[in-house]
Scaffold this active site. Structure first.
Site, PDB file in Angstrom:
ATOM      1  N   TYR A 107       3.181 -72.640  -9.430  1.00 35.80           N
ATOM      2  CA  TYR A 107       3.088 -73.997 -10.060  1.00 35.80           C
ATOM      3  C   TYR A 107       3.398 -75.060  -9.008  1.00 35.80           C
ATOM      4  CZ  TYR A 107       1.350 -77.553 -12.902  1.00 35.80           C
ATOM      5  OH  TYR A 107       0.533 -78.369 -13.561  1.00 35.80           O
ATOM      6  N   ARG A 160      -8.760 -84.768 -11.461  1.00 37.65           N
ATOM      7  CA  ARG A 160      -7.279 -85.364 -11.219  1.00 37.65           C
ATOM      8  C   ARG A 160      -6.182 -84.281 -11.047  1.00 37.65           C
ATOM      9  NH1 ARG A 160      -2.653 -86.519 -14.167  1.00 37.65           N
ATOM     10  NH2 ARG A 160      -2.501 -84.635 -13.010  1.00 37.65           N
ATOM     11  N   LYS A 178      -0.932 -72.499 -14.999  1.00 35.64           N
ATOM     12  CA  LYS A 178      -0.201 -73.153 -16.188  1.00 35.64           C
ATOM     13  C   LYS A 178      -0.043 -72.040 -17.306  1.00 35.64           C
ATOM     14  CE  LYS A 178       0.347 -77.590 -16.124  1.00 35.64           C
ATOM     15  NZ  LYS A 178       0.991 -78.594 -16.712  1.00 35.64           N
ATOM     16  N   GLU A 249      -6.084 -80.267 -19.242  1.00 36.81           N
ATOM     17  CA  GLU A 249      -5.240 -80.362 -18.067  1.00 36.81           C
ATOM     18  C   GLU A 249      -5.880 -81.143 -16.594  1.00 36.81           C
ATOM     19  OE1 GLU A 249      -1.931 -79.000 -18.607  1.00 36.81           O
ATOM     20  OE2 GLU A 249      -1.534 -80.066 -16.493  1.00 36.81           O
ATOM     21  N   ASP A 250      -5.179 -82.214 -16.267  1.00 30.78           N
ATOM     22  CA  ASP A 250      -5.958 -82.710 -15.079  1.00 30.78           C
ATOM     23  C   ASP A 250      -7.258 -83.329 -15.237  1.00 30.78           C
ATOM     24  OD1 ASP A 250      -3.238 -82.415 -14.220  1.00 30.78           O
ATOM     25  OD2 ASP A 250      -3.880 -81.010 -12.557  1.00 30.78           O
ATOM     26  N   ASP A 272      -1.786 -82.017 -21.901  1.00 29.06           N
ATOM     27  CA  ASP A 272      -0.705 -82.049 -21.489  1.00 29.06           C
ATOM     28  C   ASP A 272      -0.155 -83.388 -20.555  1.00 29.06           C
ATOM     29  OD1 ASP A 272       2.065 -80.559 -21.016  1.00 29.06           O
ATOM     30  OD2 ASP A 272       1.134 -80.325 -19.066  1.00 29.06           O
ATOM     31  N   ASP A 273      -0.940 -83.438 -19.795  1.00 30.77           N
ATOM     32  CA  ASP A 273      -0.618 -84.726 -18.972  1.00 30.77           C
ATOM     33  C   ASP A 273      -0.291 -85.960 -19.687  1.00 30.77           C
ATOM     34  OD1 ASP A 273      -1.579 -83.513 -16.491  1.00 30.77           O
ATOM     35  OD2 ASP A 273      -3.547 -83.542 -17.505  1.00 30.77           O
ATOM     36  N   ASN A 412       3.406 -85.758  -8.639  1.00 27.01           N
ATOM     37  CA  ASN A 412       3.332 -84.736  -7.954  1.00 27.01           C
ATOM     38  C   ASN A 412       2.246 -84.464  -7.057  1.00 27.01           C
ATOM     39  OD1 ASN A 412       5.357 -83.416  -9.385  1.00 27.01           O
ATOM     40  ND2 ASN A 412       3.906 -83.161 -11.253  1.00 27.01           N
TER      41      ASN A 412
HETATM   42  P1  NAD Z   1      -3.669 -91.643 -13.165  1.00 25.57           P
HETATM   43  O1  NAD Z   1      -4.789 -91.509 -12.198  1.00 25.57           O
HETATM   44  O2  NAD Z   1      -4.370 -91.433 -14.721  1.00 25.57           O
HETATM   45  O3  NAD Z   1      -3.053 -92.950 -12.979  1.00 25.57           O
HETATM   46  C1  NAD Z   1      -2.523 -93.312 -11.943  1.00 25.57           C
HETATM   47  C2  NAD Z   1      -1.864 -94.857 -12.133  1.00 25.57           C
HETATM   48  O4  NAD Z   1      -1.251 -95.214 -11.113  1.00 25.57           O
HETATM   49  C3  NAD Z   1      -3.007 -96.000 -12.649  1.00 25.57           C
HETATM   50  O5  NAD Z   1      -2.669 -96.676 -13.447  1.00 25.57           O
HETATM   51  C4  NAD Z   1      -3.041 -96.582 -11.067  1.00 25.57           C
HETATM   52  O6  NAD Z   1      -3.389 -98.031 -11.330  1.00 25.57           O
HETATM   53  C5  NAD Z   1      -1.460 -96.607 -10.615  1.00 25.57           C
HETATM   54  N1  NAD Z   1      -1.601 -96.728  -9.168  1.00 25.57           N
HETATM   55  C6  NAD Z   1      -2.355 -96.133  -8.358  1.00 25.57           C
HETATM   56  N2  NAD Z   1      -1.792 -96.595  -6.953  1.00 25.57           N
HETATM   57  C7  NAD Z   1      -0.850 -97.424  -7.205  1.00 25.57           C
HETATM   58  C8  NAD Z   1      -0.139 -98.448  -6.353  1.00 25.57           C
HETATM   59  N3  NAD Z   1      -0.131 -98.322  -5.032  1.00 25.57           N
HETATM   60  N4  NAD Z   1       0.752 -99.124  -6.877  1.00 25.57           N
HETATM   61  C9  NAD Z   1       0.664 -98.994  -8.316  1.00 25.57           C
HETATM   62  N5  NAD Z   1       0.299 -98.476  -9.198  1.00 25.57           N
HETATM   63  C10 NAD Z   1      -0.431 -97.603  -8.776  1.00 25.57           C
HETATM   64  O7  NAD Z   1      -2.706 -90.443 -13.083  1.00 25.57           O
HETATM   65  P2  NAD Z   1      -1.835 -89.679 -14.164  1.00 25.57           P
HETATM   66  O8  NAD Z   1      -2.339 -88.692 -14.680  1.00 25.57           O
HETATM   67  O9  NAD Z   1      -1.127 -90.765 -14.793  1.00 25.57           O
HETATM   68  O10 NAD Z   1      -0.753 -88.955 -13.135  1.00 25.57           O
HETATM   69  C11 NAD Z   1      -0.082 -89.857 -12.214  1.00 25.57           C
HETATM   70  C12 NAD Z   1       0.875 -88.967 -11.294  1.00 25.57           C
HETATM   71  O11 NAD Z   1       1.910 -88.431 -12.185  1.00 25.57           O
HETATM   72  C13 NAD Z   1       0.200 -87.926 -10.548  1.00 25.57           C
HETATM   73  O12 NAD Z   1       0.818 -87.922  -9.509  1.00 25.57           O
HETATM   74  C14 NAD Z   1       0.916 -86.786 -11.301  1.00 25.57           C
HETATM   75  O13 NAD Z   1       0.807 -85.376 -10.648  1.00 25.57           O
HETATM   76  C15 NAD Z   1       1.904 -87.174 -11.944  1.00 25.57           C
HETATM   77  N6  NAD Z   1       2.517 -86.382 -13.218  1.00 25.57           N
HETATM   78  C16 NAD Z   1       3.723 -85.893 -13.367  1.00 25.57           C
HETATM   79  C17 NAD Z   1       4.068 -85.217 -14.441  1.00 25.57           C
HETATM   80  C18 NAD Z   1       5.209 -84.426 -14.246  1.00 25.57           C
HETATM   81  O14 NAD Z   1       6.096 -84.357 -13.438  1.00 25.57           O
HETATM   82  N7  NAD Z   1       5.772 -84.026 -15.436  1.00 25.57           N
HETATM   83  C19 NAD Z   1       2.937 -84.994 -15.485  1.00 25.57           C
HETATM   84  C20 NAD Z   1       1.848 -85.629 -15.275  1.00 25.57           C
HETATM   85  C21 NAD Z   1       1.467 -86.446 -14.274  1.00 25.57           C
END
Ligand code: NAD
Length: 553
Positions: A107, A160, A178, A249-250, A272-273, A412
């Site tokens: 993962y 994504r 997963k 997912e994603d 899940d996200d 991530n």
């Molecule tokens: P998303 O694309 O839905 O959202 C990203 C957000 O970040 C948007 O609101 C965007 O406007 C903002 N953003 C982008 N560039 C920016 C900047 N320079 N300054 C401020 N804001 C900015 O993505 P998501 O699904 O919400 O996922 C985001 C991140 O969270 C990913 O890296 C994902 O891997 C991580 N994530 C981690 C976990 C975990 O660790 N448990 C779970 C889910 C997602």
């Protein structure tokens, strides 16, 4: 010399599965060098295996030796996937016994690299690929899958992938990874798991130019055609695999929320996200409060990123506060968001409906550090997918405002983390409570050793899936994720907290999943239907153990 015992098999004892070389090529039944003498004789394996019979423990030593010789993490990934393709029991035996070492390979972060390279490291297909060109034949395609009692599907459209963006059909690494965790962490039998990728094209120009890219070489199809494929997929699953829970997912942010709202009351599905991330983050926040001594209602959380993950976490914090007796509009005011265009405030015209409830009255702010200064949060949560945005200034400001600032850098893979564990402890003089999305090594700072927590959804989704499956849930209530978060926070021991870890140890993950599964089942079925002891018994007897099956009964 002793004459070897001869074995005979009556016609009723004839196995229902293939024998000989075909048996060795069946990963669900293959035991490799662990086939017994009797099995070798009666199943046509004599001479096809080296003479010495191994135990699973001997095989583990051999695999580990080879695994650790691989020169980088991607090679380790390929090695483990090949093991899964040859011998499923041994793969899960290894993964479960070495979960801390191997989870970052199957993962995040390594799976991210694997998805980027999928077409180049591709050996053998795994899971079901459904293309936009397959309209009107989705149910038939699902029927091609050899296992019929599917209980959990993880589906992506690859738009994504982690924080790596659009990887199209290469995203298949994510559902596969997963589901590996569903089995390793929560004991969902592998034959009940199905990874699915919906290939609707990709807008990733690099992949479109790559002749080895495994998906359809066209741009992403959107709009009605996309929605019709999704509708057909959901309907086909309920027809072909009526007992399956479907985990999204994603998906890209424009679809993730929309599809969850569209399907959650019609099918047994969750995202899940949005919901898994929310639960693990709420659990982390609740454990952090055991260190700071604060109450959830006293917190002000500022998110960097207002996408799928961020808004999902905000929604669950609001739910938790409402459970504690807060009015919903007051609860929302505890959560503030900052995205790529600045602070989400009520004047912003460019925000989506589900974001609007978190757009409060405030002057516009364009820099995150200024937002920290103005909002004065007790916690900041990074879910932006952009590395390095929790700068020294930001963390120092948090440490000026709070005795114990809570800092979660959840993006991530590791390369996208908003800051590192080491930076956080150093810049906050060792006072921050830190968690990340991908794992970080422990950090030595001055006299102290810190154990950064990994806000890994793997603590949540396997247990949630387990509880949903065993309870026979027909829908996934939002409350399930609140229940899972509360249970997870309870499982963090005082010793964990003393080490600075706000999550249980990953080595306890099977126990965590069992407990979460039990709580979820209680919340779905209600205790009136089953006594707690009956629920525990049902959950534990369902959970898969990686042991070789006796093939001659
Ligand atoms: P998303 O694309 O839905 O959202 C990203 C957000 O970040 C948007 O609101 C965007 O406007 C903002 N953003 C982008 N560039 C920016 C900047 N320079 N300054 C401020 N804001 C900015 O993505 P998501 O699904 O919400 O996922 C985001 C991140 O969270 C990913 O890296 C994902 O891997 C991580 N994530 C981690 C976990 C975990 O660790 N448990 C779970 C889910 C997602």
């Amino acid at each position: 010399m002793k004459t070897p015992e001869k074995f005979h098999m009556s016609s009723e004892q004839q196995p229902q599965f293939s024998k000989g070389i075909d048996l060795l090529h069946n990963p669900a039944l293959n035991k490799g060098t662990a086939f017994s003498e009797k099995e070798r004789e009666l199943l046509g394996l004599k001479g096809l295996l080296p003479p010495r019979i191994s135990t699973i423990e001997d095989q583990e030593i051999r695999i580990l030796e080879n695994y650790r010789k691989q020169s980088n993490d991607l090679e380790k990934y390929v090695y483990l996937m090949s093991l899964q393709d040859r011998n499923e029991v041994l793969f899960y035996y290894l993964l479960m016994n070495h979960i801390e070492e191997m989870m970052p390979i199957v993962y995040t972060p390594t799976v991210g690299k694997a998805c980027q390279e999928y077409g180049h490291i591709f050996r053998r297909p795994r899971g079901i690929f459904i293309s936009i060109e397959n309209r009107d034949e989705v149910a038939d395609i699902l029927r091609n899958w050899p296992d019929k009692d599917i209980r959990i599907i993880v589906v992506t459209d690859g738009e994504r992938i982690l924080g790596l963006g659009d990887l199209g059909a290469n995203g298949m690494g994510i559902p596969v990874g997963k589901l590996n965790l569903y089995t390793a962490c929560a004991g969902i039998p592998p034959s009940m798991c199905l990874p699915v990728t919906l290939d609707v094209g990709t807008d990733n120009g690099k992949l479109l130019k790559d002749p080895l890219y495994i998906g359809s070489h066209h741009r992403r199809i959107r709009g009605n055609e996309y929605d019709e494929l999704l509708d057909e997929f959901m309907e086909a699953v309920s027809e072909v695999f009526p007992k399956a829970v479907i985990q999204f997912e994603d998906f890209g942010n424009a679809n993730a929320y929309r599809l969850l709202q569209k399907y959650k009351d019609k099918y047994c599905t969750f995202n899940d996200d949005i919901q898994g991330t929310a639960a693990v983050s709420l659990a982390g926040l609740l454990s952090s409060l055991r260190i700071t001594g604060g109450k959830l209602s006293d917190q002000k959380v500022l998110f960097l990123g207002a996408g799928t993950a961020g808004i999902g976490i905000g929604d669950l914090i609001v739910r938790a506060l409402v459970k504690d007796g807060f009015a919903e509009d007051q609860a929302r005011k505890r959560c503030w968001f900052f995205d790529s265009k600045g602070l989400l405030n009520s004047d912003r015209k460019d925000i989506q409906v589900h974001q609007r409830i978190f757009a409060h009255h405030h002057l516009p702010i364009g820099s995150f550090k200024d937002a920290v200064k103005s909002i004065r949060p007790t916690a900041i949560i990074g879910v932006s997918g952009q590395p390095g945005l929790f700068t020294k200034d930001v963390i120092q400001t948090m440490a000026e405002i709070n005795e114990r600032p809570i800092i979660f850098a959840l993006s991530n893979p590791t390369s996208r983390s908003e800051c590192t564990a080491e930076q956080t402890y150093k810049w906050s003089d060792g006072r921050a409570i830190f968690a990340s999305g991908s794992p970080f090594e422990e950090v030595q700072f001055e006299e102290n050793t810190f154990h950064p927590g990994q806000g890994n959804n793997a603590y949540i989704f396997p247990g949630v899936g387990l509880g949903l499956i065993v309870s026979g849930a027909e829908r996934v209530a939002d409350n399930v994720f609140y229940v899972a978060a509360k249970k997870m926070a309870e499982l963090v021991s005082d010793e964990d907290l003393e080490r600075g870890a706000i999550f249980p140890s990953i080595t306890d993950i099977r126990g965590v999943s069992f407990e979460i599964g039990t709580s979820v089942m209680e919340s779905v079925n209600g205790l009136s239907e089953n006594l707690p002891s009956e629920i525990s018994e049902k959950i534990s007897s369902f959970m898969y153990e990686p042991q070789y099956m006796e093939l001659l009964i």
